[in-house]
Each structure stands twice: as C-alpha cells, then as structure tokens.
Scaffold this active site. Structure first.
Site, short mmCIF file in Angstrom:
data_model
loop_
_atom_site.label_atom_id
_atom_site.label_comp_id
_atom_site.label_asym_id
_atom_site.label_seq_id
_atom_site.Cartn_x
_atom_site.Cartn_y
_atom_site.Cartn_z
N LYS A 151 -2.83 25.19 -2.41
CA LYS A 151 -2.30 24.36 -3.50
C LYS A 151 -0.81 24.60 -3.64
CE LYS A 151 -3.26 23.18 -8.37
NZ LYS A 151 -4.07 23.47 -9.57
N SER A 159 -6.40 19.28 -11.66
CA SER A 159 -5.17 19.04 -10.95
C SER A 159 -5.24 19.36 -9.44
CB SER A 159 -4.06 19.90 -11.56
OG SER A 159 -4.33 21.28 -11.43
N SER A 207 -9.30 22.62 -13.56
CA SER A 207 -8.66 22.06 -12.36
C SER A 207 -9.26 22.47 -11.03
CB SER A 207 -7.19 22.41 -12.34
OG SER A 207 -6.48 21.49 -13.11
N1 GLN Z 1 -6.96 18.68 -17.02
C1 GLN Z 1 -6.50 19.81 -17.74
C2 GLN Z 1 -5.07 19.62 -18.17
O1 GLN Z 1 -4.57 18.59 -17.95
C3 GLN Z 1 -6.67 21.06 -16.93
C4 GLN Z 1 -5.63 21.24 -15.92
C5 GLN Z 1 -5.79 22.55 -15.17
O2 GLN Z 1 -6.81 23.21 -15.24
N2 GLN Z 1 -4.72 22.93 -14.52
O3 GLN Z 1 -4.46 20.44 -18.72
#
Ligand code: GLN
Length: 494
Positions: free
Chosen positions: A78, A157, A181
């Site tokens: 990532k 994400s 995410s």
């Molecule tokens: N969808 C969540 C957010 O927008 C979680 C994102 C994540 O876990 N990095 O914050």
C-alpha cells in the site's frame, strides 16, 4: 507459466523449495499479469525492475540455504508505507515526488523475510475513504463485475491492494485499517484480510492518518497466507511507542479451524434496519457453519454500537487535522510554484495539494478541537469511545469471538455514494466499532450475493487474540469453500 499467479503463498513457498520454479519466474509471472491488468489501476508506482532484482537475490539465498520465511513471494505494498528510495505518496498530490530516505518498519520486516515488492498500491488519499475514489492517481477498479459490466469500486481505502490480490497480480498485499480499510475492501474483492490488534505492528514509517486507530495488516486469498504475511510484519518496534512489547505468536499453529467448544457471540445491535437480505442470509449461514463445527452460539449486546460511527467521525478527523499539519510545502513533496510570502506558500501548497475529502476532514477536525468545542465534541467522543470499548470487554465475558457481516453492501458502482459523504461514511458501520476498541478483526469471503458479487463475514476477537480469529476464519473458509473467480479473470481464461 501464468498459472503461477493462481498459487497460494503457502503453495508457492513449497514450489520454490522443491525447485519447481524460481523466484524470478514467480515474479515475472506476476509482472506479466500486472501488465495485462493495467486498466484496474492497482499500482500508482510499479517497481518491476526492483522486484526482479529482489527475486534474483532471493534465488541466490535459497540456493545457499538461507531463505527467509517469505523468500521470493511477490506482494503489493500500500502506498502509505514509506519505502526507501521508492516514491511514497499516500495517493495525495501534496506528496507527489516524495522519496523517503527510510524504510517503514513493516516493509523492512517483510524484506528481511525475503518479500519481493511489485509496486505501490493505490488507495484513497491519505487512507480517507471507502471506495478508492479520492485517490489523486485515479480510481482503482474491482476485478469483480456484474452482467452490466459497470466498473465497481474495490472498496477503500486499501482498494489497490485488495484488487491486486483478487485479480491475481499479487500473491498478497499490505494494507492499513483505521476504520475498516482492510476488512471492507477484502469483502468487496472476495479475498481475506486481517486488521490485527492495535499495537501488533509498528506504525513507524507509515504515513499517519489517525494515530490512535491506524493499524497495519494484510490481504491474501487464504487465511493461512494472511497468517504467513502477518507473522512477518508484526512485532515490537522501539521506534513506535504504541507498538506492543509482546512476542508474536505462531499464527500458523492456530489454523486447525477446530471451533469445537468455542463460544461465538452474535451482537444484536448489528442487525441494522435495511440490511440487504443477502447479507443477512450469509450471516445466518455463517452461524450455521460454526454451529456445525461444534461452536456454541450466544447472543450478546454491544449497546453503544450506534454511537461508534459518529464518534469515529469526530476522533479520526481530529487526529488527521493534527497529523496533516506537517504538509506545508517545506519538508515533503509539493510546493506551490508562485507565492509572495511564506504564509501564502503554505496556503497555496495546502490548497492545491489536498483533495476535497481531506479538506473536509481537516475542517471537521479543526472545528472539534477548537476552543469552546473541544469539550463538547472531542472529549465527549473520547468518553463514548471508552463505553464502546467496555461493551466489547463485557461481551467477551460471554464469548470468545464475535461474528458479524463485514460491510452493509457488496461492491457498488464507481461514483455511487459520491455526492453524499454521510452515505459513504455509513459503509463503515460494521467495521468502525472494533477499530475504536483496538481489537483484531478479519474478513473472510462467505459467498456471492444475488448479483454475483462477493460478500465477507467478519470475525472480531479479543485484544491480542488473533489466533482465535484465525481459527474461526479458517473454519468459515473451509465451510464456505469460496472458489468463485472475478469475471475479468474468467474472461481472460475463456
Ligand atoms: N472509510 C473509513 C474512513 O474514511 C476508514 C478508512 C480507513 O480505515 N483508513 O475514514
């Protein structure tokens, strides 16, 4: 040679050991597959030359009898993990051109065990999002499609990581999970992914979003492969005071899948209104599978669940607004070209460098931390967080793990939910509570919905008890026997 991309990591390690193929051949097969799947936009930086050089070194180590635990295994990383000498952007314009002088602890641990890096995987900008649509480098696409052929989100994400593993262009991938995410993209892409306990992996060298929630984890196509990757990533790091000084258990020994006598909690508050029938049915099916395996099912209550999402969307932006203050055009990446003075340089760099979602969160975060609102929002949210965490502690007096759906939908069409941020935030309804409590949680594919898209089941464990999470996940994996392939792969094979 292309069937090498369909191997599991455990299978590939055996093949390498038996000299059925070399790490170079394995890596080349994944590079070729990656080139053929370029339209998925999984990688924002391809590191194929580096990968082939790493693979050649791996072959030498194996020949000399010095192979590491994951030697020669090609993974996607990532683009939130700093990689020495390789551009790291968090998929933000503001970090474009930033080449770290150091290696994140997680990637350093993986490389020490012989991992090969194929590329830096796409994500929502600074890991803020659930669809990968906020990436400065364009949306990553899910290899799963329905008959209308529309491009669907891989989730977010860590969408690039999940899509790459599902599309068989990487054997596994790293991810990070702040509020879901890893788990939500795993569910959307029909693969497994684990967010370990907060503190299990070092955050050092990982671009920070919300430091009290951020946790590294991984994706792979099997539970066993996840255990292999996590074992290499995890461990205490004196450079991160929130990384726990505890030995890393041998997760592999927990893979028996024997759930006899285990107590599985079913949280009643997760039965939310409007849950799609397919997801409810899969949850019931999951309960039946575990019952058949000899587990005992107990109903539990997590009464503060409904506050988890609003609390998360105060705490995460608050921490983000503070963490992102460092991007001012002085030290990293972008600097606005034209400016009259220092203040204008800051303003223009941040104005040009951050996308809309990042600006929204910085504004929310700054607001809830400002004098007058700090007590009403931030402190209150911290108190509610404690109550959410206490709910889990009480539930674990009655059970060993919890079973729930991973996400309230399957992969949606790219662009959907885009004009309504609150609708997008609702995606995280089942994943955020475990994040708030810092608990380990894993998504495993359970089946397909009526549209033919994958759905995941989520197992949430006690803090530091990834082993039971893996055990239950393995049991579900065996029962579900999920062998469906994304349509883009089927098309290619035809
Ligand atoms: N969808 C969540 C957010 O927008 C979680 C994102 C994540 O876990 N990095 O914050």
């Amino acid at each position: 040679m292309s069937d090498l991309t369909h191997l599991t990591i455990a299978g590939a390690l055996k093949g390498l050991e038996n000299k059925d193929f070399t790490a170079k051949e394995l890596t080349q097969a994944h590079i070729t597959a990656s080139e053929a799947a370029k339209d998925l936009n999984c990688y924002v930086t391809e590191t194929y030359d580096l990968a082939l050089a790493q693979a050649a070194n791996s072959d030498e180590r194996r020949a000399a009898g010095n192979a590491g635990a994951l030697d020669g295994i090609p993974l996607a990383i990532k683009d939130l993990f700093c990689t020495k000498g390789v551009q790291t952007t968090a998929c933000s314009h503001i970090l474009e051109g930033f080449v770290p002088q150091y290696e994140s602890t997680v990637t350093a641990n993986l490389f020490a065990d012989g991992v090969v890096m194929l590329g830096k995987a796409n994500l929502d900008e600074f890991a803020m999002g659930s669809s990968n649509t906020t990436s400065y480098f364009g949306n990553c696409i899910n290899p799963w499609k329905t008959s209308d052929g529309a491009d669907r989100t891989p989730g977010g994400s860590s969408g690039g990581s999940a899509s790459a593993v599902a599309a068989r262009i990487a054997m596994g991938a790293t991810g990070t999970d702040t509020g879901g995410s890893i788990r939500q993209p795993a569910s959307f892409c029909g693969i497994s992914g684990i967010k370990p306990t907060y503190g299990r992996c070092s955050r050092w060298g990982t671009v920070a979003f919300a430091s009290s929630l951020d946790q590294a984890g991984c994706f792979a196509r099997t539970v066993e492969d996840n255990a292999l990757i996590l074992r290499s990533m995890a461990g205490h790091d004196p450079k991160d005071s929130t990384s726990a000084d505890r030995p890393v258990p041998d997760f592999l020994s927990a893979l028996s899948g024997d759930v006899k006598g285990l107590k599985i909690g079913i949280p009643k508050e997760y039965r939310v209104d409007g849950m799609p029938k397919d997801i409810e049915a899969l949850w019931e099916q999951g309960i039946e599978w575990l019952k058949d395996g000899g587990a005992e099912i107990v109903d539990v209550s997590l009464p503060h669940t409904k506050y988890a999402l609003p609390t998360y969307y105060i705490i995460a932006p608050a921490e983000a607004s503070s963490n992102l203050a460092r991007y001012d055009g002085v030290r990293y990446g972008l600097r606005a070209a034209e400016h009259e003075n220092l203040n204008e340089m800051y303003k223009k760099t941040r104005g040009e460098g951050f996308g809309d979602e990042i600006k929204r969160r910085i504004m929310i975060g700054t607001y809830v931390l400002s004098a007058g609102y700090y007590d009403a929002y931030y402190i209150k949210a911290q108190k509610v967080r404690r109550l959410i965490s206490d709910d889990f502690t009480k539930a674990y007096e009655q059970c060993d793990v919890l079973l729930a759906p991973t996400a309230p939908s399957s992969a949606f069409v790219i662009g959907e939910n885009e004009d309504d941020p609150v609708k997008m935030y609702l995606n995280d309804v089942f994943t955020v509570p475990a994040s708030m409590a810092g608990l380990p949680a894993m998504s495993v594919p359970g089946g397909l919905d009526s549209q033919g898209l994958p759905l995941g089941l989520q197992i949430i464990g006690r803090a530091w008890d990834e082993e039971t999470v893996f055990k239950v996940a393995r049991s579900i994996e065996r029962a579900a026997n999920f062998t469906a392939l994304p349509q883009t792969l089927i098309k290619k094979a035809a």
